[in-house]
Each structure stands twice: as structure tokens, then as C-alpha cells.
Scaffold this active site. Structure first.
Site, PDB file in Angstrom:
ATOM      1  N   ASP A  11       0.860  -1.191   0.000  1.00  0.00           N
ATOM      2  CA  ASP A  11       0.000   0.000   0.000  1.00  0.00           C
ATOM      3  C   ASP A  11       0.896   1.240   0.000  1.00  0.00           C
ATOM      4  O   ASP A  11       2.104   1.145   0.225  1.00  0.00           O
ATOM      5  CB  ASP A  11      -0.901   0.000   1.258  1.00  0.00           C
ATOM      6  CG  ASP A  11      -1.825   1.217   1.312  1.00  0.00           C
ATOM      7  OD1 ASP A  11      -2.468   1.536   0.303  1.00  0.00           O
ATOM      8  OD2 ASP A  11      -1.888   1.877   2.377  1.00  0.00           O
ATOM      9  N   SER A  12       0.271   2.401  -0.200  1.00  0.00           N
ATOM     10  CA  SER A  12       1.016   3.654  -0.120  1.00  0.00           C
ATOM     11  C   SER A  12       1.471   3.914   1.320  1.00  0.00           C
ATOM     12  O   SER A  12       2.383   4.698   1.541  1.00  0.00           O
ATOM     13  CB  SER A  12       0.120   4.807  -0.560  1.00  0.00           C
ATOM     14  OG  SER A  12      -0.978   4.917   0.325  1.00  0.00           O
ATOM     15  N   TYR A  43      -0.910   8.518  -2.278  1.00  0.00           N
ATOM     16  CA  TYR A  43      -0.876   8.282  -3.712  1.00  0.00           C
ATOM     17  C   TYR A  43      -2.081   8.943  -4.403  1.00  0.00           C
ATOM     18  O   TYR A  43      -2.042   9.191  -5.606  1.00  0.00           O
ATOM     19  CB  TYR A  43      -0.930   6.777  -4.012  1.00  0.00           C
ATOM     20  CG  TYR A  43       0.364   6.009  -3.841  1.00  0.00           C
ATOM     21  CD1 TYR A  43       1.515   6.598  -3.312  1.00  0.00           C
ATOM     22  CD2 TYR A  43       0.432   4.671  -4.234  1.00  0.00           C
ATOM     23  CE1 TYR A  43       2.697   5.868  -3.179  1.00  0.00           C
ATOM     24  CE2 TYR A  43       1.608   3.936  -4.109  1.00  0.00           C
ATOM     25  CZ  TYR A  43       2.723   4.532  -3.575  1.00  0.00           C
ATOM     26  OH  TYR A  43       3.887   3.807  -3.444  1.00  0.00           O
ATOM     27  N   CYS A  74      -4.275  -1.431  -2.093  1.00  0.00           N
ATOM     28  CA  CYS A  74      -4.419   0.007  -2.266  1.00  0.00           C
ATOM     29  C   CYS A  74      -5.322   0.182  -3.490  1.00  0.00           C
ATOM     30  O   CYS A  74      -4.994  -0.337  -4.570  1.00  0.00           O
ATOM     31  CB  CYS A  74      -3.042   0.615  -2.522  1.00  0.00           C
ATOM     32  SG  CYS A  74      -3.073   2.355  -3.007  1.00  0.00           S
ATOM     33  N   THR A  76      -6.042   2.934  -5.112  1.00  0.00           N
ATOM     34  CA  THR A  76      -5.456   3.852  -6.083  1.00  0.00           C
ATOM     35  C   THR A  76      -4.466   3.102  -6.975  1.00  0.00           C
ATOM     36  O   THR A  76      -4.456   3.264  -8.200  1.00  0.00           O
ATOM     37  CB  THR A  76      -4.740   5.009  -5.341  1.00  0.00           C
ATOM     38  OG1 THR A  76      -5.586   5.465  -4.285  1.00  0.00           O
ATOM     39  CG2 THR A  76      -4.428   6.154  -6.270  1.00  0.00           C
ATOM     40  N   GLU A 153      -2.752   8.538   8.202  1.00  0.00           N
ATOM     41  CA  GLU A 153      -1.281   8.435   8.150  1.00  0.00           C
ATOM     42  C   GLU A 153      -0.632   9.170   9.331  1.00  0.00           C
ATOM     43  O   GLU A 153       0.461   8.822   9.750  1.00  0.00           O
ATOM     44  CB  GLU A 153      -0.741   8.998   6.826  1.00  0.00           C
ATOM     45  CG  GLU A 153      -0.879   8.059   5.639  1.00  0.00           C
ATOM     46  CD  GLU A 153      -0.082   6.752   5.754  1.00  0.00           C
ATOM     47  OE1 GLU A 153       1.042   6.766   6.280  1.00  0.00           O
ATOM     48  OE2 GLU A 153      -0.624   5.709   5.336  1.00  0.00           O
ATOM     49  N   CYS A 185     -11.061   2.969  -0.222  1.00  0.00           N
ATOM     50  CA  CYS A 185      -9.661   3.290   0.072  1.00  0.00           C
ATOM     51  C   CYS A 185      -9.347   2.465   1.307  1.00  0.00           C
ATOM     52  O   CYS A 185     -10.124   2.478   2.283  1.00  0.00           O
ATOM     53  CB  CYS A 185      -9.506   4.776   0.371  1.00  0.00           C
ATOM     54  SG  CYS A 185      -7.878   5.201   1.028  1.00  0.00           S
ATOM     55  N   HIS A 187      -7.423   2.865   3.629  1.00  0.00           N
ATOM     56  CA  HIS A 187      -7.212   3.629   4.862  1.00  0.00           C
ATOM     57  C   HIS A 187      -8.542   3.856   5.618  1.00  0.00           C
ATOM     58  O   HIS A 187      -8.527   4.087   6.821  1.00  0.00           O
ATOM     59  CB  HIS A 187      -6.630   5.015   4.554  1.00  0.00           C
ATOM     60  CG  HIS A 187      -5.159   5.016   4.260  1.00  0.00           C
ATOM     61  ND1 HIS A 187      -4.627   4.540   3.092  1.00  0.00           N
ATOM     62  CD2 HIS A 187      -4.103   5.461   4.999  1.00  0.00           C
ATOM     63  CE1 HIS A 187      -3.307   4.700   3.107  1.00  0.00           C
ATOM     64  NE2 HIS A 187      -2.961   5.249   4.250  1.00  0.00           N
TER      65      HIS A 187
HETATM   66  N1  DGL Z   1      -4.857   3.216   0.743  1.00  0.00           N
HETATM   67  C1  DGL Z   1      -4.864   3.669  -0.573  1.00  0.00           C
HETATM   68  C2  DGL Z   1      -6.106   3.365  -1.340  1.00  0.00           C
HETATM   69  O1  DGL Z   1      -6.757   2.397  -1.031  1.00  0.00           O
HETATM   70  C3  DGL Z   1      -4.147   4.911  -0.961  1.00  0.00           C
HETATM   71  C4  DGL Z   1      -4.370   6.146  -0.220  1.00  0.00           C
HETATM   72  C5  DGL Z   1      -3.428   7.227  -0.665  1.00  0.00           C
HETATM   73  O2  DGL Z   1      -2.225   7.012  -0.572  1.00  0.00           O
HETATM   74  O3  DGL Z   1      -3.895   8.268  -1.122  1.00  0.00           O
HETATM   75  O4  DGL Z   1      -6.426   4.022  -2.285  1.00  0.00           O
END
Ligand code: DGL
Length: 270
Positions: A11-12, A43, A74, A76, A153, A185, A187
Site C-alpha cells: 500500500d502507499s 498516492y 491500495c 489507487t 497516516e 480506500c 485507509h
Molecule cells: N490506501 C490507498 C487506497 O486504497 C491509498 C491512499 C493514498 O495514498 O492516497 O487508495
């Protein structure tokens, strides 16, 4: 010496830990190598080309550990790079968008589904495509929520200020008549309780973590690759940025799942 082949999860940043936790719960014999590119997160606002390049770099890094499969945890990066990475490597590669879409289709009663995600994921239209591929009858409302990833984060997902940020971020989609909302996402499950509070009890929240873990389980079973050893796996966690912050969020989030398992933490550069 026998070396257990791992499931590589990337993941990012810390978001993919929501998937890793579910994998640890559903497949406790499996070793996980986790990679969070915390130095370059988020990301979401980056171009698809840049996200593809970063994902490729991480996958190249992870391949030195000879994982038995790669999970792009992730959204993205899944939207920008899943097809590209799948063509490049010989082990199975999965993303989180199809599992999320499947879980939503199975949960919705009205066919009116909401999706929240990063700017990159929402602009890619990948969820709408995945949902419509499964069912032509669904109606999809999408909304980018760029303020949420930085909250997570920075370890602020339980803070008082997170409620206001979540409320402001969800304002548009809150007005719609969706009956389920995909947390598009990885997160966002960190903010699940707050999102539920803002959306109200009538909206079911969908995280792709459960379904992704189930898909991993099915793929490994079909390939005869499930771990059978009695010994506990030693998980490895890599991050590229602030190691203390990463370890503190990961320890907090994974809780019981890593209390009974040895864990190695490493900071790395790509
Ligand atoms: N956790 C990521 C996602 O599912 C990326 C979030 C990010 O880095 O902007 O998209």
C-alpha cells in the site's frame, strides 16, 4: 532450511494493514510481508503514471522475497497498475476493487451503492466499471475524500478533530439515498466508526478487506499453496518513511493479531 513463502501485501502507507489484519485473522498460518510506501503517501492526488511507477518499484522490491502471491491492498494502485503488474509477474496478483465491488453487490438491497475513495480511484471510474460489470442494475454515487488519508497516516483516526473532517468529506454522499457505502480506500476502515456515525445506521459500510482475504484463501487453496506448517509465521513489515509512526499505528491497529506472532520491522528505501 525450509523458508515459508509469504503473501506480499502493499500500500502507499498504513491503509493495507486493514487487509493484512483480515488475512492474519482468516489465514493465521500464512506469513505476510507488508510494504507501506509511507515516504511517498498519499498516492491519491498523484497521476496514474506515477502511481504505476511506484507500484512497479515496490513489486520489484518484494519479488526478491519470492512471495507466493501479491496483494495490491491500495485502491489507487489497483486502479492504476493491477493489469500492468499482473502481466509482468508470474505469481498471482490481486487488487482490492473487485473484492469491494463483489461485497457491495452482495450487501445492497436497493441497488443504490455509494463509493468513497481517493481522487485517483474516483477519477479512474474503476469502481463504477467493476460494479456495472457485475450487475447492470446498480446505480453508483462516487465521491473523492482527499482529507481522510492524511488523518490516518498521522495517527489521528481516533482524534476529536477527525469527526469534523469526516463529516465535511461526506457531505455530498450523505444526501444521497444509497443503502451501502464502499470504503474504496484501504485507509478508511480506520475511520469506520466515525463514518458510520456520520452516514447513520441505515447505510451499510463495505470494506474490501474481508472479501480480499477470502479471495486470497481461495486462490491459494486452488493452487495447493496454503501453508500447512505448525510453526507460527514471522511477519515482516517494511516502510519507507517515519518508522516510529508506522510501527505505532500498525501495533495499535493489528493488536491481538501480532501479539501472538513474531514480527520484524524494517525501514527501507526503494
Ligand atoms: N490506501 C490507498 C487506497 O486504497 C491509498 C491512499 C493514498 O495514498 O492516497 O487508495
Amino acid at each position: 532450511m525450509f523458508v515459508q513463502q509469504a503473501i506480499a501485501i502493499l500500500d502507499s502507507g498504513v491503509g493495507g494493514l486493514t487487509v493484512a489484519k483480515e488475512v492474519m485473522r482468516q489465514l493465521p498460518r500464512e506469513k505476510i510481508i507488508y510494504f507501506g510506501d509511507t515516504a511517498r503517501a498519499p498516492y491519491g492526488p498523484r497521476t496514474p503514471e506515477q502511481v504505476r511507477l511506484f507500484t512497479e518499484q515496490i513489486v520489484d522490491y518484494l519479488l526478491q522475497y519470492e512471495p507466493k502471491m501479491i496483494v495490491i491492498a491500495c485502491n489507487t494502485a489497483t486502479a492504476a497498475a493491477l493489469d500492468h503488474i499482473s502481466e509482468k509477474v508470474s505469481v498471482p496478483v490481486i487488487g482490492v476493487i473487485h473484492p469491494g465491488a463483489r461485497a457491495a453487490i452482495s450487501a445492497t438491497k436497493t441497488g443504490h451503492i455509494g463509493v468513497i475513495g481517493t481522487i485517483g480511484t474516483i477519477n479512474s471510474g474503476a469502481y463504477t466499471l467493476a460494479l456495472k460489470q457485475l450487475s447492470p442494475y446498480v446505480e453508483v454515487e462516487s465521491q473523492a475524500c482527499p482529507a481522510l488519508v492524511p488523518l490516518v497516516e498521522h495517527g489521528l483516526f481516533r482524534s476529536a478533530e477527525s469527526f469534523q473532517v469526516v463529516q465535511d468529506s461526506l457531505e455530498g454522499i450523505q444526501q444521497s439515498t444509497i443503502d451501502c457505502l464502499i470504503l474504496g480506500c484501504t485507509h478508511y476502515p480506520f475511520l469506520m466508526d466515525t463514518i458510520q456515525q456520520v452516514m447513520g445506521p441505515a447505510v451499510k459500510l463495505i470494506s474490501s478487506a474481508d472479501e480480499t482475504a477470502r479471495e486470497i484463501s481461495t486462490i491459494l487453496y486452488d493452487k495447493g499453496k496454503l501453508s500447512a506448517g505448525e510453526e507460527l509465521p514471522i511477519h515482516q513489515f517494511f516502510c519507507t518513511g517515519d518508522a516510529e509512526m508506522f510501527q505505532s499505528i500498525a501495533t495499535d491497529w493489528l493488536g491481538e493479531q501480532i501479539k501472538r506472532t513474531p514480527v520484524v520491522w524494517q525501514v527501507t528505501k526503494l
